[in-house]
Design a protein around this motif. Sequence first.
Motif, PDB file in Angstrom:
ATOM      1  N   ARG A  19     -91.524  35.626 -63.548  1.00  0.00           N
ATOM      2  CA  ARG A  19     -90.579  36.595 -64.088  1.00  0.00           C
ATOM      3  C   ARG A  19     -89.917  36.012 -65.312  1.00  0.00           C
ATOM      4  O   ARG A  19     -89.268  34.960 -65.238  1.00  0.00           O
ATOM      5  CB  ARG A  19     -89.517  36.999 -63.063  1.00  0.00           C
ATOM      6  CG  ARG A  19     -88.659  38.161 -63.573  1.00  0.00           C
ATOM      7  CD  ARG A  19     -87.648  38.657 -62.559  1.00  0.00           C
ATOM      8  NE  ARG A  19     -86.452  37.846 -62.528  1.00  0.00           N
ATOM      9  CZ  ARG A  19     -85.257  38.288 -62.136  1.00  0.00           C
ATOM     10  NH1 ARG A  19     -85.121  39.553 -61.757  1.00  0.00           N
ATOM     11  NH2 ARG A  19     -84.220  37.475 -62.099  1.00  0.00           N
ATOM     12  N   ALA A  49     -94.943  45.475 -73.369  1.00  0.00           N
ATOM     13  CA  ALA A  49     -94.149  46.427 -72.590  1.00  0.00           C
ATOM     14  C   ALA A  49     -92.895  46.809 -73.351  1.00  0.00           C
ATOM     15  O   ALA A  49     -92.357  45.994 -74.111  1.00  0.00           O
ATOM     16  CB  ALA A  49     -93.770  45.832 -71.231  1.00  0.00           C
ATOM     17  N   THR A  57     -90.335  53.560 -69.673  1.00  0.00           N
ATOM     18  CA  THR A  57     -91.144  52.362 -69.867  1.00  0.00           C
ATOM     19  C   THR A  57     -92.547  52.717 -70.345  1.00  0.00           C
ATOM     20  O   THR A  57     -93.050  53.814 -70.103  1.00  0.00           O
ATOM     21  CB  THR A  57     -91.253  51.547 -68.573  1.00  0.00           C
ATOM     22  OG1 THR A  57     -91.837  52.362 -67.546  1.00  0.00           O
ATOM     23  CG2 THR A  57     -89.887  51.068 -68.103  1.00  0.00           C
ATOM     24  N   TYR A  59     -96.480  50.515 -71.187  1.00  0.00           N
ATOM     25  CA  TYR A  59     -97.203  49.253 -71.059  1.00  0.00           C
ATOM     26  C   TYR A  59     -98.529  49.310 -71.799  1.00  0.00           C
ATOM     27  O   TYR A  59     -99.142  50.375 -71.929  1.00  0.00           O
ATOM     28  CB  TYR A  59     -97.497  48.959 -69.582  1.00  0.00           C
ATOM     29  CG  TYR A  59     -96.265  48.852 -68.726  1.00  0.00           C
ATOM     30  CD1 TYR A  59     -95.742  49.959 -68.066  1.00  0.00           C
ATOM     31  CD2 TYR A  59     -95.611  47.629 -68.587  1.00  0.00           C
ATOM     32  CE1 TYR A  59     -94.601  49.865 -67.298  1.00  0.00           C
ATOM     33  CE2 TYR A  59     -94.464  47.519 -67.810  1.00  0.00           C
ATOM     34  CZ  TYR A  59     -93.965  48.644 -67.162  1.00  0.00           C
ATOM     35  OH  TYR A  59     -92.834  48.538 -66.406  1.00  0.00           O
ATOM     36  N   LYS A  64    -100.986  47.107 -67.506  1.00  0.00           N
ATOM     37  CA  LYS A  64    -100.525  48.239 -66.703  1.00  0.00           C
ATOM     38  C   LYS A  64    -100.897  48.031 -65.233  1.00  0.00           C
ATOM     39  O   LYS A  64    -102.034  47.668 -64.923  1.00  0.00           O
ATOM     40  CB  LYS A  64    -101.141  49.530 -67.242  1.00  0.00           C
ATOM     41  CG  LYS A  64    -100.434  50.794 -66.837  1.00  0.00           C
ATOM     42  CD  LYS A  64    -101.005  51.984 -67.599  1.00  0.00           C
ATOM     43  CE  LYS A  64    -100.714  51.902 -69.081  1.00  0.00           C
ATOM     44  NZ  LYS A  64    -101.209  53.102 -69.821  1.00  0.00           N
ATOM     45  N   ARG A  66     -99.744  45.697 -63.369  1.00  0.00           N
ATOM     46  CA  ARG A  66     -99.498  44.307 -62.980  1.00  0.00           C
ATOM     47  C   ARG A  66     -98.118  43.824 -63.446  1.00  0.00           C
ATOM     48  O   ARG A  66     -97.508  42.991 -62.771  1.00  0.00           O
ATOM     49  CB  ARG A  66    -100.566  43.393 -63.581  1.00  0.00           C
ATOM     50  CG  ARG A  66    -101.967  43.716 -63.123  1.00  0.00           C
ATOM     51  CD  ARG A  66    -102.964  42.659 -63.613  1.00  0.00           C
ATOM     52  NE  ARG A  66    -103.037  42.585 -65.062  1.00  0.00           N
ATOM     53  CZ  ARG A  66    -102.788  41.487 -65.770  1.00  0.00           C
ATOM     54  NH1 ARG A  66    -102.443  40.371 -65.170  1.00  0.00           N
ATOM     55  NH2 ARG A  66    -102.902  41.510 -67.083  1.00  0.00           N
ATOM     56  N   THR A  68     -94.099  44.630 -64.851  1.00  0.00           N
ATOM     57  CA  THR A  68     -93.007  45.594 -64.780  1.00  0.00           C
ATOM     58  C   THR A  68     -91.859  45.127 -65.659  1.00  0.00           C
ATOM     59  O   THR A  68     -91.374  43.996 -65.510  1.00  0.00           O
ATOM     60  CB  THR A  68     -92.508  45.761 -63.344  1.00  0.00           C
ATOM     61  OG1 THR A  68     -93.588  46.165 -62.495  1.00  0.00           O
ATOM     62  CG2 THR A  68     -91.398  46.809 -63.268  1.00  0.00           C
ATOM     63  N   SER A  70     -87.927  45.727 -66.906  1.00  0.00           N
ATOM     64  CA  SER A  70     -86.682  46.322 -66.434  1.00  0.00           C
ATOM     65  C   SER A  70     -85.530  45.772 -67.265  1.00  0.00           C
ATOM     66  O   SER A  70     -85.702  44.786 -67.979  1.00  0.00           O
ATOM     67  CB  SER A  70     -86.458  46.030 -64.944  1.00  0.00           C
ATOM     68  OG  SER A  70     -86.380  44.640 -64.705  1.00  0.00           O
ATOM     69  N   GLN A  81     -91.488  41.233 -65.056  1.00  0.00           N
ATOM     70  CA  GLN A  81     -92.099  40.732 -63.844  1.00  0.00           C
ATOM     71  C   GLN A  81     -93.606  40.800 -64.010  1.00  0.00           C
ATOM     72  O   GLN A  81     -94.158  41.871 -64.253  1.00  0.00           O
ATOM     73  CB  GLN A  81     -91.661  41.561 -62.633  1.00  0.00           C
ATOM     74  CG  GLN A  81     -92.302  41.149 -61.332  1.00  0.00           C
ATOM     75  CD  GLN A  81     -91.859  39.781 -60.872  1.00  0.00           C
ATOM     76  OE1 GLN A  81     -90.687  39.439 -60.939  1.00  0.00           O
ATOM     77  NE2 GLN A  81     -92.800  38.978 -60.393  1.00  0.00           N
TER      78      GLN A  81
END
Length: 119
Positions: A19, A49, A57, A59, A64, A66, A68, A70, A81
């Motif tokens: 992360r 991203a 959001t 990607y 995409k 896999r 994330t 935020s 992440q």
Amino acid sequence: QVQLVESGGGLVRPGGSLRLSCTASGSIFSISAMNWYRQAPGKERELVATITTDYSTNYSDSVKGRFTISRDNAKNTVYLQMNSLKPEDTAVYYCNAACCIPSYQSNYWGQGTQVTVSS
């Protein structure tokens, strides 16, 4: 003066997770679209991203499902992440702030954090 500071990079085995975090100084965070880019050796920097001010959001096809993205506006921080990492995800990852609504005419960059996926 806006500063972006990334953290969380490192060495991970294929299939593992990391992360990334990027914390912004100044008062522009909540009114900026936030992006993660990456650049592998010998390749151009690519957009990975995006998260907008209204939390939409987007990607790249290569991540995409896999990765994330935020954001936490209270902490002036954006996260990436990364799961199911592959060797081809190896790159320097850069945080970018596209400031500010509605024109997004200014760009700010972090210094980058290295992600290496290898067994």
